[in-house]
Design an enzyme around this catalytic site. Structure first.
Site, mmCIF file in Angstrom:
data_model
loop_
_atom_site.group_PDB
_atom_site.id
_atom_site.type_symbol
_atom_site.label_atom_id
_atom_site.label_comp_id
_atom_site.label_asym_id
_atom_site.label_seq_id
_atom_site.Cartn_x
_atom_site.Cartn_y
_atom_site.Cartn_z
ATOM 1 N N LYS A 262 0.845 -1.214 0.000
ATOM 2 C CA LYS A 262 0.000 0.000 0.000
ATOM 3 C C LYS A 262 0.873 1.254 0.000
ATOM 4 O O LYS A 262 0.657 2.166 -0.783
ATOM 5 C CB LYS A 262 -0.936 0.009 1.222
ATOM 6 N N ARG B 82 -9.975 0.397 8.567
ATOM 7 C CA ARG B 82 -9.471 -0.947 8.855
ATOM 8 C C ARG B 82 -10.486 -1.795 9.592
ATOM 9 O O ARG B 82 -10.214 -2.958 9.890
ATOM 10 C CB ARG B 82 -8.251 -0.810 9.755
ATOM 11 N N ARG C 278 11.492 -5.944 5.024
ATOM 12 C CA ARG C 278 11.375 -4.478 4.862
ATOM 13 C C ARG C 278 12.388 -3.730 5.721
ATOM 14 O O ARG C 278 12.595 -4.026 6.890
ATOM 15 C CB ARG C 278 9.968 -4.014 5.232
ATOM 16 N N ARG D 99 11.146 -2.110 11.249
ATOM 17 C CA ARG D 99 10.054 -1.621 12.098
ATOM 18 C C ARG D 99 9.800 -2.635 13.204
ATOM 19 O O ARG D 99 9.828 -3.843 12.946
ATOM 20 C CB ARG D 99 8.787 -1.464 11.251
ATOM 21 N N ARG E 223 -0.475 -9.446 13.033
ATOM 22 C CA ARG E 223 -1.083 -8.419 12.164
ATOM 23 C C ARG E 223 -1.932 -9.080 11.079
ATOM 24 O O ARG E 223 -2.994 -8.585 10.715
ATOM 25 C CB ARG E 223 0.002 -7.533 11.539
#
Ligand code: AP5
Length: 248
Positions: free
Chosen positions: A48, A123, A160, A193, A204
């Protein structure tokens, strides 16, 4: 006579075209000027943020990411940041009452007057309901949904690397930086992160399937959903999203 009638018709047509083209001409009906709102939907790590940067450039509207807004609050140690941090680090959703005021405050700023792109919001079904109430009835709304299976998500999130300074995103597997640990864009330090640790990514994903995935059906029923295959290369995903925007 025929020629006279034809010229009269042509005259009326060109005045009509002028009136349509010139929205400063006053008339009794309210001029239509709907704002454009694009929602990017998809599981955590589906791309996203990556696509939001490209789409907002293309559309000339601001990118509003609720995750980024929370991370800014955390780095500035605000009250909101302190309250959101624990939820985020555990892979849970931040409670709606903390999200809604922050989001609606942000989209009421002048840069959003013509439209905006939402990344990571809504969400939950209550968030979608609140947004629905907030938007004017004539809003030009489109929801772009990135379809990516869990197995791909886990690898993307774990790989990431985010720049501490400019927020630029690399990936150790798919788009590694030229120099290890250093951002290509600003030479800042690249970090993982806290919510990209394997066990948090799993949580998640669980939360996504339970609370966010129902929005796919919600927006499909409203007739505003375009789903694209998010497993292709970032360039190809972008092309599919652009095609989705055009066909809306
Ligand atoms: P948020 O920051 O919104 O995180 P997210 O939705 O989990 O999404 P991510 O930022 O992890 O991923 P992304 O889809 O943007 O993917 P990206 O482009 O970076 O939210 C974080 C937390 O904040 C939430 O868990 C929650 O606690 C809280 N929160 C936020 N909004 C909330 C709300 N509305 N309500 C309640 N709580 C909220 O890509 C991921 C990686 O993959 C990158 O390394 C990238 O380089 C790579 N990649 C991207 N596209 C491709 C591709 N096509 N091929 C190969 N690699 C790719």
């Amino acid at each position: 006579m025929k020629t006279l009638l034809l010229s009269l018709c042509l005259g009326v047509t060109s005045i009509g075209s002028f009136l349509l083209a010139n929205d400063t001409v006053s008339n009794n009906s309210t001029p239509k000027n709907p704002i454009k709102v694009v929602i990017l939907l998809g599981p955590p790590g589906s791309g996203k943020g990556t696509q939001a940067v490209r789409l907002t450039k293309e559309l000339g509207i601001p990118h509003i990411s609720t995750g980024d807004l929370f991370r800014e609050n955390i780095s500035q140690n605000t009250d909101l940041g302190k309250r959101a941090k624990a939820f985020m680090n555990e892979g849970k959703l931040v409670p709606d009452e903390l999200v809604l005021d922050m989001l609606f405050d942000r989209v009421s700023r002048s840069d959003c007057a013509k439209g905006y792109l939402l990344d990571g919001f809504p969400r939950t079904l209550p968030q979608a309901g609140a947004l629905n109430k907030h938007l004017a009835a004539d809003t030009d709304l489109i929801v772009l949904n990135l379809d990516v299976p869990d197995s791909v998500i886990v690898k993307r999130a774990e790989g990431r690397l985010t720049c501490k300074v400019c927020g630029n995103v690399h990936n150790r597997y798919f788009s590694p930086p030229e120099k290890e640990g250093v951002c290509d864009a600003c030479q800042g330090e690249l970090i993982q992160r806290p919510d990209d640790r394997t066990e948090v990514v799993q949580e998640r994903l669980r939360v996504y399937h339970e609370q966010t995935q129902p929005l796919v059906e919600y927006y499909k029923k409203k007739g505003v959903l375009k789903t694209v295959d998010g497993t292709k290369s970032p360039d190809d995903v972008f092309l599919s999203l652009k095609a989705g925007l055009k066909s809306s």
